[in-house]
Motif scaffolding. Sequence first.
Motif, short mmCIF file in Angstrom:
data_model
loop_
_atom_site.label_atom_id
_atom_site.label_comp_id
_atom_site.label_asym_id
_atom_site.label_seq_id
_atom_site.Cartn_x
_atom_site.Cartn_y
_atom_site.Cartn_z
N UNK A 43 0.87 -1.17 0.00
CA UNK A 43 0.00 0.00 0.00
C UNK A 43 0.91 1.22 0.00
N UNK A 44 0.60 2.19 -0.86
CA UNK A 44 1.44 3.38 -0.91
C UNK A 44 0.96 4.39 0.15
N UNK A 45 1.70 5.48 0.28
CA UNK A 45 1.39 6.46 1.32
C UNK A 45 0.08 7.20 1.09
N UNK A 46 -0.51 7.04 -0.09
CA UNK A 46 -1.81 7.64 -0.37
C UNK A 46 -2.95 6.68 -0.15
N UNK A 47 -2.63 5.44 0.29
CA UNK A 47 -3.67 4.46 0.59
C UNK A 47 -4.05 3.55 -0.57
N UNK A 48 -3.34 3.65 -1.69
CA UNK A 48 -3.65 2.81 -2.85
C UNK A 48 -2.92 1.48 -2.72
N UNK A 49 -3.67 0.39 -2.88
CA UNK A 49 -3.06 -0.94 -2.84
C UNK A 49 -2.51 -1.23 -4.23
N UNK A 50 -1.27 -1.75 -4.27
CA UNK A 50 -0.59 -1.97 -5.54
C UNK A 50 0.06 -3.35 -5.55
N UNK A 51 0.30 -3.85 -6.76
CA UNK A 51 1.05 -5.09 -6.96
C UNK A 51 2.07 -4.86 -8.06
N UNK A 52 3.26 -5.38 -7.84
CA UNK A 52 4.31 -5.32 -8.85
C UNK A 52 4.97 -6.68 -8.92
N UNK A 53 5.41 -7.07 -10.10
CA UNK A 53 6.14 -8.33 -10.28
C UNK A 53 7.33 -8.08 -11.19
N UNK A 54 8.47 -8.65 -10.83
CA UNK A 54 9.68 -8.59 -11.65
C UNK A 54 10.36 -9.94 -11.64
N UNK A 55 11.18 -10.17 -12.65
CA UNK A 55 12.06 -11.33 -12.65
C UNK A 55 13.35 -10.88 -12.00
N UNK A 56 13.84 -11.64 -11.06
CA UNK A 56 15.04 -11.28 -10.31
C UNK A 56 16.19 -12.21 -10.66
#
Length: 156
Positions: A43-56
Amino acid sequence: MTLSEIKSALTQVEEVKFTLPNGKQVPPHFHVTEVGNIQKHFIDCGGTIRKESVINFQLFTATDYDHRLSAEKLRSIIELSEEKLELEDLEIEVEYQDETIGKYGLEFQNGLFLLTTTQTDCLAKDKCGIPQQKPKIRLSTLHAQESGCTPGSGCC
């Protein structure tokens, strides 16, 4: 750079060379010790829930100075990872420990894999009080009448 892009780039080289943002080369005896799918749910500081995916990819250097990872071998590691982990064609993030563990983006130029700098950022600037960048105004575009001051009027 995405997973498909690195696989394509690996067909263009025999040796795999990584260069850090400061121009320093990752020692040629590095290992790729991990390939994974990193998922971040936050969740960002504005309250929005987010998802991110990367290959590591995790790069590691040890004291086995004769070790060399060929382009063909790295490609086979990637293909095995795709099969076993059911990886999608996502952006690649590279972890490498120099002075501390760093996370880098990845680009390919002139036969070299370039580790690129990444930065943190606020994703909710409009909600958490970070001012937007002020517009740049050319002084030459301001009209003298707007200020009430004209050349030769003695106001300045």
